[in-house]
Design an enzyme around this catalytic site. Structure first.
Site: not given
Length: 474
Positions: A117, A129, A163, A281
């Protein structure tokens, strides 16, 4: 990596206790063991960081940073010769996009697919990420394009949107595949967070039945003396959409928000009692939030799987019977369905007759400066004996003399290369339909786009009317 109530640590199974050796001591690369450049991959990650910096600090779905990421990755793959497709779909955060890139060689009935993603969360640039997975498969795709390898199977790479909103991009992709197209995907490999700063080496274990890809990944790590652990990723990344259809899946992962244990620190190095990725995150998931050794090892694993599975023997696909027309809607009787191009040329107008039925492709005939085209993509089997493109053409003109003013070119687009196979003009028109046949032998094993394109000058019309097209294998 999508947040879930499931925590990775609860599902890890220790499976290998080898001692880590420095990457420099790895064996010399072989056909199925390429050295994917970590320098180039890091440069891709720096570019994604720059895109985030220029777009509010993130690359979140529905925001400019994500679209800029898609456009940049597409430009790299287009330049390398991949056939790319951008899918758009709606989400609660706005429009998102998938990018699908296919190397136009190998058997299209046996697809080896990899994905990652490309979107970040809204709170940061998402470089580990999942810029890491996206940059890893991007550099692998670019390296393969330059390698001179001849694939037996079709290689396809997916860069997924949204995603972080619930695997929306990968779900959209598989849900919009026909059952026939789904059945062609032999394996899907997913790479999500492969450069965590306090890394582990995890291999997906949530689709073990008959899953040779999982075992090939663990065997690869073992061959490099890199300890690994199985992990059940369940529904936390994009492989889940493929797994739900029964497609074999596998992948690698270096850890997210869970804590590295003392046993894992002993095996892998790093810091026990600390998250695999403390910036998961968060706004600090930047280009400094990476372990380049982990990145290097994982991209080499991606390269190993790409090279090995490109030539994996999935058996022989029965070719279409001789004489089968590979084009869809070849006589245009369904209107413009399955053809892409200028609005209007595919018509049932009675001003120019169709050869059969009522519909045909009428290019030109405007009597003014204009360009028109219609095209369709078609996969030519590698087993084709003498593939050809045929079409019936009638033409008429108001031009006189032997000067060429108006033309219709019949072209093949393969990757970034456009080749003109035939040119028809206002000179030598005939209102009697005649069949034209062109050789496509150079395109065996490739997905090409067949294109009819007309150009008219400022005055006096020339009409090129095409009907009953076909692409056959010989």
């Amino acid at each position: 990596m999508r947040t879930s109530l499931l925590r990775y640590g609860a599902a890890v199974v220790v499976a290998c206790a080898a001692t880590i050796v420095p990457a420099a001591s790895a064996s010399t690369p072989t056909l199925a063991d390429p050295d994917i450049s970590v320098t180039n991959t890091k440069a891709h990650l720096d570019q994604l960081q720059s895109i985030a910096n220029a777009n509010g600090g993130n690359r979140y779905t529905g925001r400019s940073g994500y679209k800029a990421s898609i456009d940049w990755v597409k430009s790299k793959l287009d330049a390398a010769g991949y056939t790319t497709t951008v899918q758009s779909f709606s989400t609660s955060a706005g429009t998102s996009y998938n990018l699908i890139a296919e190397w136009p060689y190998g058997d299209p009935n046996h697809v080896v697919m990899q994905g990652a993603h490309l979107d970040s969360v809204s709170s940061g640039p998402g470089i580990n990420d999942n810029g890491s997975g996206s940059a890893g498969i991007l550099e692998t795709a670019l390296t393969y394009a330059k390698s001179g390898q001849t694939p037996k199977n079709r290689l396809r790479f997916g860069f997924w949107g949204a995603e972080e909103l619930g695997l929306l991009g990968s779900k959209y992709y598989v849900n919009n595949l026909s059952s026939t197209e789904r059945a062609k995907i032999a394996v899907y490999l997913n790479f999500d967070m492969i450069a965590s700063p306090n890394p582990g080496y995890f291999v997906y274990d949530d689709n073990p039945a008959g899953n040779g890809a999982r075992d090939d990944l663990t065997a690869y790590f073992t061959s490099k003396s890199i300890p690994w652990e199985y992990i059940d990723v369940q529904g936390r990344s994009d492989h889940a959409a493929f797994r739900s259809l029964g497609i074999p899946t596998a992948g690698t992962f270096t850890g997210a928000e869970t804590t590295k244990t003392s046993a894992q620190a002993s095996k892998w190095g790093g810091t026990a009692g600390r998250a695999f990725d403390p910036c998961y995150h968060s706004s600090c998931d930047t280009s400094t939030n990476l372990d380049l050794t982990a990145l290097d090892r994982n991209i080499d694993a991606i390269g190993h799987m790409t090279w090995a599975y490109a030539v994996k023997d999935y058996g022989t696909t029965t070719p279409p019977p001789t004489g089968t027309n590979l084009l869809k809607n070849p006589g245009f009787e369904s209107g413009a369905v399955d053809w892409t191009g200028t609005s209007g040329p595919i018509t049932s107008s009675t001003s120019r007759p169709a050869r059969t039925g009522s519909w045909k492709m009428w290019l030109g005939g405007n009597g003014s400066t204009s360009t028109e085209s219609e095209s369709q993509s078609v996969a030519i089997p590698s087993t084709a004996t003498a593939p050809t493109l045929s079409y019936w053409l009638r033409s008429d003109t108001a031009e006189t003399g032997s000067t060429v003013y108006d033309t219709m070119k019949v072209q093949v687009v393969s990757g970034t290369t456009t080749t003109t196979l035939a040119t028809h003009s206002n000179v030598g028109t005939s209102t009697t339909y005649a069949q034209k046949t062109l050789d496509l032998s150079a395109y065996k094993g490739k997905t090409i786009t067949v294109k009819f394109a007309s150009t008219e000058d400022a005055s006096l019309q020339t009409s090129f009317v095409v009907d009953d097209t076909s692409v056959t294998t010989g």
